[in-house]
Design an enzyme around this catalytic site. Structure first.
Site: not given
Ligand code: BES
Ligand code: MN
Ligand code: ZN
Length: 499
Positions: A275, A349
Site C-alpha cells: 500500500k 477474502r
C-alpha cells in the site's frame, strides 16, 4: 463511571438533569425544578431562543437558586413518539459527553417519560444509562501525560425514577453488551506492534471467565487442517497466524449454531502489492471484523443469551518479506479450490474463504455472517453511515437490516450475481482474488466469498467504512466503533434465541 438507579430524592450537589419535550413542553420533573428555583428554567429558556426542546439539545443552567444542585441541565427529548430505545441511548450518550466536557463529577438524572412515548420510564432510564456508558468509553492506555482539561470527570450517574428496580433489571440486560463493546473497541484500538495474532488469541483466552469455550489453532494445526489460503497471507510475517474458535452454548440443546466469522488482519501493509504510505497506519484496524465478532460473543455470553453461537476469527499479519506470497502465486484453499493471487492486498477474502469452509464443515451452522474490513470500495459506495451487506439469503439479509435499524448499526444491501462472478475466473486456477478492473470492488469481494458458501444462509458485512470513526458520535468517541457487536446481539435476540 458508576451508574445507579434509585427513587426520586430531593436535589443535591452536582448536576441535575431534567427534560423538555419538543416545543418547550417541560416534563413533570422539569416543571418541579422550575417551581423550586423560582422560575429559572423558564427564564433560561426565554434567554436562549434557540433552545426548543429538540432531541439532544442541551441548555445548561449553572448556579440555580433554591436547590442544592450546582447546575441544572435541561435536555431536549424532541417529540414523544420519537423516543425509541435507540434514541434514548443516544440521549444518554449526548448527556455523558456534555457532563464530561463541563467537568461534572456527579450527576443525577430525573427520568420521567411522557405517557405517549413508545417506551416506559424504567426502560428509557436503562437505555439512557446504557448510552451514557457507551459514550464514556476511552482508550487511554498509552497516554502518560494528559492535560486536566481533557480528562473525563464524571464519576457517578444516578438515574432517579419511580421504579428503580425495573430500570436496574433492564440495565442488567444491557450492561454486558456495553462491556463487550468496550472489549471490541480495546482490541481494535491497540497498535499492531502490541496486538499481533498470538496476542489477540491470548486476549480471547481471558473470555473463558464469561463462560465461553476458547480454542486457539496455531500454524501447525492450520497446516494440518489445510487452510492454505489463510496461511499464505500470514507467510510474509514474523508473527505466526492463528484461528480462534469461540463457542457459546446457551440454547440448552444441541441445535445448530449461529456462526459469526471475523477478518482479523492485525496489520495490512498490502504485502508485496504494498500500500502507499499515506494512511497506512489505519491498517492496524484491519482486524475490526474479528474484534466485532469477539465482542459479539462476549455480549452473548455476558448476558447468557439462549442461543448456540460460534465465533471464528482469522488472525494474520499481511507483511512483505522474502517469505511473503507473490502476485501470481496459486494457493490451495481448505475447500480444495485453487486461487491465483493477483494482488496480495486483496488478502481479507483469502482469510475468510478458509474460515467459511471450516465453519460449514465443522459446525453445519443455521446461518453464518462474516464481518470484514474488506474493501476500500465500500467506503466510496456507502461512506461511513452504512456497512455494505451482501447475502445469499433474503430472509437473513432482512433480519440483519432490521437488527441494524434497531441498534443504529445500519447496513445497506448491495447486489450480487453471476455476471460479476465471471470477472474472477482465472486462466490457470479456479479463480483469481481480484477482477481485472476496479469496478464494483466490494461486490467482487463478496462474489469471491460466495464461491466458498454451500447451502447455508450466509451474509457478508463489509465494515471498512464504519469500523473507525473520524469524529465523536452519540454512542462513542472517535476511533474504534465496535460496529457489529450491538447488531449481532440484536440479531441473536430477535431471530435466533429460543424463548
Ligand atoms: N483492508 C483493506 C480494505 C480497507 C481499505 C479497509 C481502507 C479499511 C479502509 C483490504 O485488505 C484491501 O486492501 N482491499 C483492497 C482490495 C483491492 C486490492 C481489490 C482495496 O480495497 O483496495
Ligand atoms: Mn489489503
Ligand atoms: Zn485488509
Amino acid at each position: 463511571m458508576d451508574i445507579a438507579f434509585t427513587d426520586r430524592q430531593a436535589p443535591r450537589s452536582g448536576a441535575l438533569i431534567v427534560a423538555s419535550l419538543a416545543d418547550r413542553q417541560l416534563t413533570a420533573g422539569a416543571e418541579e425544578i422550575d417551581r423550586l428555583t423560582g422560575g429559572q428554567v423558564t427564564r433560561a429558556m426565554t434567554a436562549s431562543p434557540r433552545f426548543t426542546g429538540k432531541r439532544e439539545e442541551i441548555l445548561a443552567i449553572p448556579g440555580p437558586a433554591g436547590i442544592a444542585a450546582d447546575r441544572v441541565i435541561l435536555v431536549g427529548l424532541g417529540p414523544a413518539d420519537g423516543l425509541t430505545a435507540l434514541n434514548c441511548q443516544k440521549l444518554g450518550g449526548v448527556i455523558a459527553a456534555h457532563l464530561n466536557a463541563t467537568a461534572v463529577v456527579e450527576a443525577v438524572l430525573w427520568a420521567d417519560m411522557p405517557k405517549d412515548a413508545p417506551i416506559d420510564t424504567a426502560a428509557a432510564a436503562a437505555e439512557i444509562a446504557y448510552g451514557a456508558g457507551l459514550r464514556a468509553y476511552r482508550f487511554d492506555r498509552y497516554r502518560t501525560t494528559q492535560r486536566a482539561e481533557s480528562k473525563p470527570t464524571l464519576e457517578t450517574l444516578t438515574v432517579e425514577l419511580a421504579d428503580p428496580a425495573a430500570a436496574q433489571a433492564a440495565f442488567e440486560r444491557r450492561e454486558p453488551v456495553a462491556a463487550a463493546v468496550a472489549i471490541a473497541r480495546d482490541l481494535v484500538s491497540e497498535p499492531a506492534n502490541v496486538l499481533y495474532p498470538a496476542r489477540f488469541a491470548e486476549r480471547c483466552e481471558s473470555l473463558r471467565a464469561l463462560g465461553l469455550e476458547v480454542e486457539v489453532l496455531d500454524e501447525a494445526a492450520l497446516e494440518r487442517i489445510g487452510m492454505g489460503a489463510l496461511l499464505a497471507v500470514g507467510h510474509g510475517s514474523e508473527r505466526e497466524s492463528r484461528v480462534v474458535v469461540l463457542t457459546w452454548r446457551g440454547a440448552g440443546d444441541d441445535s445448530a449454531p449461529l456462526a459469526l466469522i471475523g477478518k482479523g488482519v492485525t496489520f495490512d501493509t498490502g504485502g508485496i502489492s504494498l500500500k502507499p504510505p499515506a494512511g497506512m497506519e489505519d491498517m492496524k484496524w484491519d482486524m475490526a471484523g474479528a474484534g466485532a465478532v469477539t465482542g459479539a460473543m462476549a455480549a452473548l455470553a455476558g448476558r447468557k443469551a439462549r442461543v448456540n453461537a460460534v465465533g471464528v476469527l482469522g488472525l494474520v499479519e499481511n507483511m512483505p518479506s522474502g517469505r511473503a506470497q507473490r502476485p501470481g502465486d496459486v494457493v490451495t484453499s481448505l475447500s480444495g479450490q485453487t486461487v491465483e493471487v493477483i494482488n496480495t492486498d486483496a488478502e481479507g477474502r483469502l482469510v475468510l474463504c478458509d474460515l467459511l469452509t471450516y465453519v460449514q464443515d465443522r459446525f453445519s451452522p443455521r446461518a453464518m455472517v462474516d464481518f470484514a474490513t474488506l474493501t476500500g470500495a465500500v467506503i466510496i459506495a456507502l461512506g461511513t453511515h452504512n456497512a455494505g451487506l451482501f447475502a445469499s439469503d433474503d430472509a437473513l439479509a432482512e433480519q440483519i437490516a432490521e437488527a441494524g435499524r434497531h441498534t443504529g448499526e445500519t447496513v445497506w444491501r448491495l447486489p450480487m450475481g453471476e455476471a460479476y462472478d465471471r470477472d474472477i475466473d482465472s486462466d490457470i486456477a479456479d479463480m483469481r482474488n481480484v477482477a481485472g478492473n476496479r469496478n464494483a470492488g466490494s461486490v467482487i469481494g463478496a462474489q469471491f466469498l460466495k464461491r466458498f458458501v454451500r447451502e447455508v444462509p450466509w451474509a457478508h458485512v463489509d465494515i471498512a467504512g464504519v469500523a473507525w470513526a473520524r469524529k465523536d458520535g452519540a454512542l462513542g468517541p472517535k476511533g474504534a466503533t465496535a460496529f457489529g457487536v450491538r447488531l449481532c446481539d440484536r440479531l441473536a435476540e430477535a431471530f435466533f434465541e429460543s424463548r
